[in-house]
Design an enzyme around this catalytic site. Structure first.
Site, PDB file in Angstrom:
ATOM      1  N   ARG A  96       0.811  -1.216   0.000  1.00 37.01           N
ATOM      2  CA  ARG A  96       0.000   0.000   0.000  1.00 37.01           C
ATOM      3  C   ARG A  96       0.848   1.272   0.000  1.00 37.01           C
ATOM      4  NH1 ARG A  96      -5.449  -0.474   1.576  1.00 37.01           N
ATOM      5  NH2 ARG A  96      -6.067  -2.631   1.842  1.00 37.01           N
ATOM      6  N   TYR A 150       0.553   4.296  -2.484  1.00 35.60           N
ATOM      7  CA  TYR A 150      -0.578   5.216  -2.294  1.00 35.60           C
ATOM      8  C   TYR A 150      -0.395   6.036  -1.016  1.00 35.60           C
ATOM      9  CZ  TYR A 150      -5.378   6.942  -2.054  1.00 35.60           C
ATOM     10  OH  TYR A 150      -6.489   7.762  -1.999  1.00 35.60           O
ATOM     11  N   ASP A 151      -0.177   5.356   0.104  1.00 37.60           N
ATOM     12  CA  ASP A 151      -0.067   6.045   1.394  1.00 37.60           C
ATOM     13  C   ASP A 151       1.049   7.082   1.384  1.00 37.60           C
ATOM     14  OD1 ASP A 151      -1.847   4.040   1.926  1.00 37.60           O
ATOM     15  OD2 ASP A 151      -0.648   3.054   3.462  1.00 37.60           O
ATOM     16  N   LYS A 155       0.637  10.134  -0.998  1.00 32.83           N
ATOM     17  CA  LYS A 155      -0.260  11.149  -0.451  1.00 32.83           C
ATOM     18  C   LYS A 155       0.445  11.965   0.636  1.00 32.83           C
ATOM     19  CE  LYS A 155      -4.044  10.482  -2.836  1.00 32.83           C
ATOM     20  NZ  LYS A 155      -4.528  11.533  -3.769  1.00 32.83           N
ATOM     21  N   VAL A 157     -15.253  -1.890  -1.725  1.00 29.11           N
ATOM     22  CA  VAL A 157     -16.182  -2.830  -1.119  1.00 29.11           C
ATOM     23  C   VAL A 157     -17.639  -2.561  -1.485  1.00 29.11           C
ATOM     24  CG1 VAL A 157     -16.294  -1.541   1.076  1.00 29.11           C
ATOM     25  CG2 VAL A 157     -16.865  -3.982   1.031  1.00 29.11           C
ATOM     26  N   ASN A 210     -18.440  -3.405  -5.066  1.00 31.29           N
ATOM     27  CA  ASN A 210     -18.295  -4.862  -5.159  1.00 31.29           C
ATOM     28  C   ASN A 210     -19.532  -5.560  -4.615  1.00 31.29           C
ATOM     29  OD1 ASN A 210     -15.806  -4.984  -6.377  1.00 31.29           O
ATOM     30  ND2 ASN A 210     -14.675  -5.558  -4.537  1.00 31.29           N
ATOM     31  N   GLY A 216     -13.855 -10.441   7.909  1.00 32.61           N
ATOM     32  CA  GLY A 216     -14.918  -9.440   7.850  1.00 32.61           C
ATOM     33  C   GLY A 216     -15.019  -8.558   9.076  1.00 32.61           C
ATOM     34  N   ARG A 230     -14.994   0.342   9.302  1.00 31.26           N
ATOM     35  CA  ARG A 230     -14.905   1.641   8.647  1.00 31.26           C
ATOM     36  C   ARG A 230     -16.122   2.475   9.037  1.00 31.26           C
ATOM     37  NH1 ARG A 230     -10.779  -0.531   7.824  1.00 31.26           N
ATOM     38  NH2 ARG A 230      -9.634  -0.841   5.877  1.00 31.26           N
ATOM     39  N   PRO A 288      -5.709  -1.796   6.730  1.00 27.47           N
ATOM     40  CA  PRO A 288      -5.911  -1.245   8.076  1.00 27.47           C
ATOM     41  C   PRO A 288      -7.132  -1.865   8.746  1.00 27.47           C
ATOM     42  CG  PRO A 288      -5.455   0.497   6.503  1.00 27.47           C
ATOM     43  CD  PRO A 288      -5.649  -0.757   5.706  1.00 27.47           C
TER      44      PRO A 288
END
Length: 354
Positions: free
Chosen positions: A176, A179-180, A183, A221, A224, A241, A245, A312
């Site tokens: 990741r 991206y992280d 930014k 998600v 999807n 699962g 978030r 995360p």
């Protein structure tokens, strides 16, 4: 591809107190044909048509993740002489003059795509961001950088909900990181230009924004899950699962972003999202069932090779700064937002081509 008219009306009503600040402004948005960019364009078109705001909007995009048939349809439906659309890569940027607000919303936010395009992901937030900061500097424009909640990484329990002051728990080496970390350097560039050149910069950190207009090829998600339901498939939930978030419906998020566009506060960073409820992916499945009034089956699966595995565990913003400084208060609940998204997707996903 038409967005929900009630969402655009809700955005317009929610920003009624700041609409005069947009009148006659010229706004440049990179990443303008992405999910959020389409909302900016549609909102501006609505404001110009019904409130005579005379906003000029320049949308540019390299289309690396926006090539679906929905994007072509959207471009053909924009009927506003004040809105200009151009295919453009901001990492190879030409000069552009006479603009009041420069927005870098370009980026590859879907884990599926930034794992596929890691260098392009880095370049958008480093080379592209520097080019746009230089553009803003030449024009003495206000500058807005779209960062991400991902810059916080995997916060410890003492930093959830997460404030803008939290420095993050991230790695520079990992699936990741492109991206992280890109930014994070994008934010640093904004800080440097503000400190060195006194450029009017602000940063937004979106938290899990969703809604109508997301492509079924986004592979995050909510699209999807909704695509699974439309295609009569079991929901595919990664790992056990339990990862949580908070989700922010797009009309609420656009309200917050537009408030940052015209705030008088300079050099500030704002979490834009929903402070609650914080829900697991299993809970999200249950909320979707309420939204569509139907039971859905699911299965737990391992992370696919195309998806970064170091996800995360929790993501929940503290938005008190945006409450106090921007008068930003999200309103749309999870069931209402999912219902709107599902109804829109039923008429768009089956015909969407990559």
């Amino acid at each position: 591809m038409k967005l929900l008219e009630k969402d655009i009306k809700n955005i317009t009503e929610s920003i009624s107190d700041i609409i005069p600040k947009f009148e006659n402004k010229k706004i440049f948005i990179a990443g303008g044909l992405g999910f959020l960019g389409k909302y900016f364009a549609t909102t501006v078109s609505y404001l110009n048509r019904y409130l005579n705001t005379n906003i000029t909007l320049y949308l540019v995009d390299n289309l690396i993740t926006s090539k679906s048939s929905n994007t072509s349809e959207f471009c053909s439906q924009i009927r506003d002489d004040n809105i200009h659309i151009k295919e453009l890569d901001i990492t190879n940027f030409y000069d552009f003059l006479d603009v009041d607000i420069v927005v870098n919303a370009a980026g590859i936010a879907s884990p599926y795509y930034y794992r596929k395009f890691p260098l392009e992901t880095i370049n958008a937030s480093y080379m592209g961001n520097k080019n746009l900061l230089d553009l803003a500097l030449r024009n003495n424009s206000k500058f807005i950088f779209f960062s991400s909640s991902e810059i916080y990484g995997n916060p410890d329990l003492n930093n959830i909900p997460t404030k803008e002051t939290y420095n993050g728990n991230v790695t520079s080496i990992g699936s990741r990181s492109c991206y992280d970390e890109s930014k994070r350097i994008g934010e640093t560039l904004c800080y440097v230009y503000n400190e060195k050149y006194n450029l009017n910069t602000n940063i937004v950190r979106p938290f899990n924004v969703y809604g109508p207009g997301m492509s079924k090829f986004d592979y995050r998600v909510i699209p999807n899950f909704i695509n699974n339901v439309i295609e009569n498939q079991k929901l595919k939930i990664y790992s056990d699962g339990s990862q949580t978030r908070t989700y922010c419906y797009v009309s609420d998020a656009i309200n917050g972003f537009l408030r940052v566009f015209v705030t008088d506060n300079v050099g500030e960073t704002y979490n834009i999202g929903n402070s609650g409820p914080e829900i697991s992916l299993i809970d999200l499945k249950n909320e979707l069932e309420k939204a569509i009034n139907s039971k859905v089956d699911y299965e737990l699966i391992s992370y696919p090779d195309s998806y970064p595995p170091d996800e995360p565990l929790r993501r929940c913003p503290d938005i008190s700064k945006a409450n106090e400084q921007l008068n930003y208060f999200p309103k749309i609940g999870m069931v209402e937002g999912l219902s709107n998204t599902f109804e829109w997707a039923k008429s768009h996903f089956p015909n969407e081509k990559s």
